[in-house]
Design an enzyme around this catalytic site. Sequence first.
Site, PDB file in Angstrom:
ATOM      1  N   GLY A 211     109.272  58.409  79.993  1.00 34.96           N
ATOM      2  CA  GLY A 211     108.317  57.421  79.492  1.00 34.96           C
ATOM      3  C   GLY A 211     109.011  56.115  79.127  1.00 34.96           C
ATOM      4  O   GLY A 211     108.507  55.030  79.407  1.00 34.96           O
TER       5      GLY A 211
ATOM      6  N   ARG B 103     115.398  55.006  78.205  1.00 37.44           N
ATOM      7  CA  ARG B 103     115.876  56.347  78.546  1.00 37.44           C
ATOM      8  C   ARG B 103     116.149  56.429  80.051  1.00 37.44           C
ATOM      9  O   ARG B 103     117.041  57.173  80.485  1.00 37.44           O
ATOM     10  CB  ARG B 103     114.887  57.420  78.106  1.00 37.44           C
ATOM     11  CG  ARG B 103     115.537  58.791  78.070  1.00 37.44           C
ATOM     12  CD  ARG B 103     114.664  59.827  77.396  1.00 37.44           C
ATOM     13  NE  ARG B 103     114.437  59.508  76.015  1.00 37.44           N
ATOM     14  CZ  ARG B 103     113.340  59.871  75.337  1.00 37.44           C
ATOM     15  NH1 ARG B 103     112.381  60.542  75.944  1.00 37.44           N
ATOM     16  NH2 ARG B 103     113.203  59.559  74.085  1.00 37.44           N
TER      17      ARG B 103
ATOM     18  N   ARG C  37     108.039  43.345  83.523  1.00 38.91           N
ATOM     19  CA  ARG C  37     107.457  43.700  82.217  1.00 38.91           C
ATOM     20  C   ARG C  37     108.377  44.573  81.374  1.00 38.91           C
ATOM     21  O   ARG C  37     107.921  45.333  80.520  1.00 38.91           O
ATOM     22  CB  ARG C  37     106.119  44.446  82.382  1.00 38.91           C
ATOM     23  CG  ARG C  37     105.002  43.568  82.881  1.00 38.91           C
ATOM     24  CD  ARG C  37     103.756  44.407  83.094  1.00 38.91           C
ATOM     25  NE  ARG C  37     102.658  43.571  83.545  1.00 38.91           N
ATOM     26  CZ  ARG C  37     101.560  43.340  82.843  1.00 38.91           C
ATOM     27  NH1 ARG C  37     101.395  43.875  81.658  1.00 38.91           N
ATOM     28  NH2 ARG C  37     100.625  42.573  83.320  1.00 38.91           N
TER      29      ARG C  37
ATOM     30  N   ARG D  52     108.526  64.213  85.923  1.00 38.17           N
ATOM     31  CA  ARG D  52     108.496  63.588  84.599  1.00 38.17           C
ATOM     32  C   ARG D  52     109.554  64.242  83.732  1.00 38.17           C
ATOM     33  O   ARG D  52     109.673  65.477  83.700  1.00 38.17           O
ATOM     34  CB  ARG D  52     107.104  63.756  83.966  1.00 38.17           C
ATOM     35  CG  ARG D  52     107.097  63.512  82.483  1.00 38.17           C
ATOM     36  CD  ARG D  52     105.742  63.227  81.916  1.00 38.17           C
ATOM     37  NE  ARG D  52     105.687  63.448  80.490  1.00 38.17           N
ATOM     38  CZ  ARG D  52     106.305  62.690  79.565  1.00 38.17           C
ATOM     39  NH1 ARG D  52     107.048  61.659  79.943  1.00 38.17           N
ATOM     40  NH2 ARG D  52     106.214  62.971  78.286  1.00 38.17           N
TER      41      ARG D  52
ATOM     42  N   SER E  87     109.584  63.820  76.234  1.00 32.09           N
ATOM     43  CA  SER E  87     109.541  64.638  75.028  1.00 32.09           C
ATOM     44  C   SER E  87     108.128  65.171  74.826  1.00 32.09           C
ATOM     45  O   SER E  87     107.166  64.673  75.417  1.00 32.09           O
ATOM     46  CB  SER E  87     109.981  63.809  73.822  1.00 32.09           C
ATOM     47  OG  SER E  87     109.139  62.704  73.689  1.00 32.09           O
TER      48      SER E  87
ATOM     49  N   ASP F 133     109.384  67.352  68.487  1.00 31.59           N
ATOM     50  CA  ASP F 133     108.745  67.562  67.186  1.00 31.59           C
ATOM     51  C   ASP F 133     107.859  68.798  67.271  1.00 31.59           C
ATOM     52  O   ASP F 133     107.565  69.276  68.367  1.00 31.59           O
ATOM     53  CB  ASP F 133     107.935  66.330  66.755  1.00 31.59           C
ATOM     54  CG  ASP F 133     106.951  65.880  67.809  1.00 31.59           C
ATOM     55  OD1 ASP F 133     107.338  65.137  68.720  1.00 31.59           O
ATOM     56  OD2 ASP F 133     105.779  66.301  67.740  1.00 31.59           O
TER      57      ASP F 133
ATOM     58  N   ARG G  92     118.418  63.038  69.625  1.00 31.87           N
ATOM     59  CA  ARG G  92     117.497  63.098  70.761  1.00 31.87           C
ATOM     60  C   ARG G  92     118.240  63.007  72.078  1.00 31.87           C
ATOM     61  O   ARG G  92     118.009  63.791  72.986  1.00 31.87           O
ATOM     62  CB  ARG G  92     116.460  61.984  70.682  1.00 31.87           C
ATOM     63  CG  ARG G  92     115.479  62.263  69.581  1.00 31.87           C
ATOM     64  CD  ARG G  92     114.382  61.246  69.513  1.00 31.87           C
ATOM     65  NE  ARG G  92     113.512  61.604  68.413  1.00 31.87           N
ATOM     66  CZ  ARG G  92     112.195  61.705  68.490  1.00 31.87           C
ATOM     67  NH1 ARG G  92     111.580  61.409  69.591  1.00 31.87           N
ATOM     68  NH2 ARG G  92     111.495  62.072  67.450  1.00 31.87           N
TER      69      ARG G  92
HETATM   70  N1  HPA Z   1     101.859  64.201  70.589  1.00 27.82           N
HETATM   71  C1  HPA Z   1     101.728  63.541  71.736  1.00 27.82           C
HETATM   72  N2  HPA Z   1     102.762  63.212  72.490  1.00 27.82           N
HETATM   73  C2  HPA Z   1     103.986  63.560  72.075  1.00 27.82           C
HETATM   74  C3  HPA Z   1     104.183  64.244  70.893  1.00 27.82           C
HETATM   75  C4  HPA Z   1     103.069  64.582  70.109  1.00 27.82           C
HETATM   76  O1  HPA Z   1     103.189  65.210  69.039  1.00 27.82           O
HETATM   77  N3  HPA Z   1     105.525  64.424  70.739  1.00 27.82           N
HETATM   78  C5  HPA Z   1     106.115  63.877  71.822  1.00 27.82           C
HETATM   79  N4  HPA Z   1     105.190  63.357  72.629  1.00 27.82           N
END
Ligand code: HPA
Length: 235
Positions: free
Chosen positions: A20, A24, A43, A87, A90, A204, A217
């Site tokens: 994304g 990265r 952009r 893709r 995270s 997370d 990370r």
């Molecule tokens: N929600 C949506 N997208 C994400 C999250 C999340 O908790 N963590 C990493 N990408």
Amino acid sequence: MTIHIGAEPGQIAETVLMPGDPLRAEWAAQTFLDNPVCVNRVRGMLGFTGTWQGHRVTIHGSGMGMPSLSIYANELIRDYGAKTLIRIGSCGAMQETVGLRDVILAMTASSLSTPSSGIFRELNFAPCADYGLLNAAANAAKAIGATYHVGGIYSADVFYDERPDLNEIMSRHGVLGVEMEAAELYNLAARHSVRALAVLTVSDHLLTHEALPSEDRQSSFEDMVQIALEAAFAS
Ligand code: HPA
């Protein structure tokens, strides 16, 4: 050149890894590719092409969310001839059995809506990964000793969710994690007969509320990139 990608024809490889975050993409290209060349900065969305074990690879950011990913994936596939799109990103874990830093290989991606919803209308199309890539990624994850899970994920439309019941329903149906891009990547891959997979690192946890500290990370993301590259060129 396309509206959103400044690369010349031929500067994009058939295999594209899509994080994304544009920074990265830069980190992954500098860490994993030989002779990475920046091929896009329109952009501020960065793309790099180089080689990995002699194979040409592009690592190009998708931006956050399915509308952004849709712009880049459409142009990469339709204008530059990308054939394998993976893709790397995270996600938030939605099961007790999934831990921080674990890798999730997304077999399917459920959603409330995607940019393709208008095309499918009353249909509930089931976006799924390319099986060959998924199988190769599982083998690669096993080989490097990563803790990994294969199963369904949820591609949400919003990060700041005012409907926590949606996450709860997904958790109750065994969905492993939540992110915001994979379902549309799988829709586009199906539409254009190309291969797609999402390889995700848990950053997370929605149930325990743990999160990876930002300095952790990068190192946790190395397994994910390695797995994606091995899967792209297996067999
Ligand atoms: N929600 C949506 N997208 C994400 C999250 C999340 O908790 N963590 C990493 N990408």
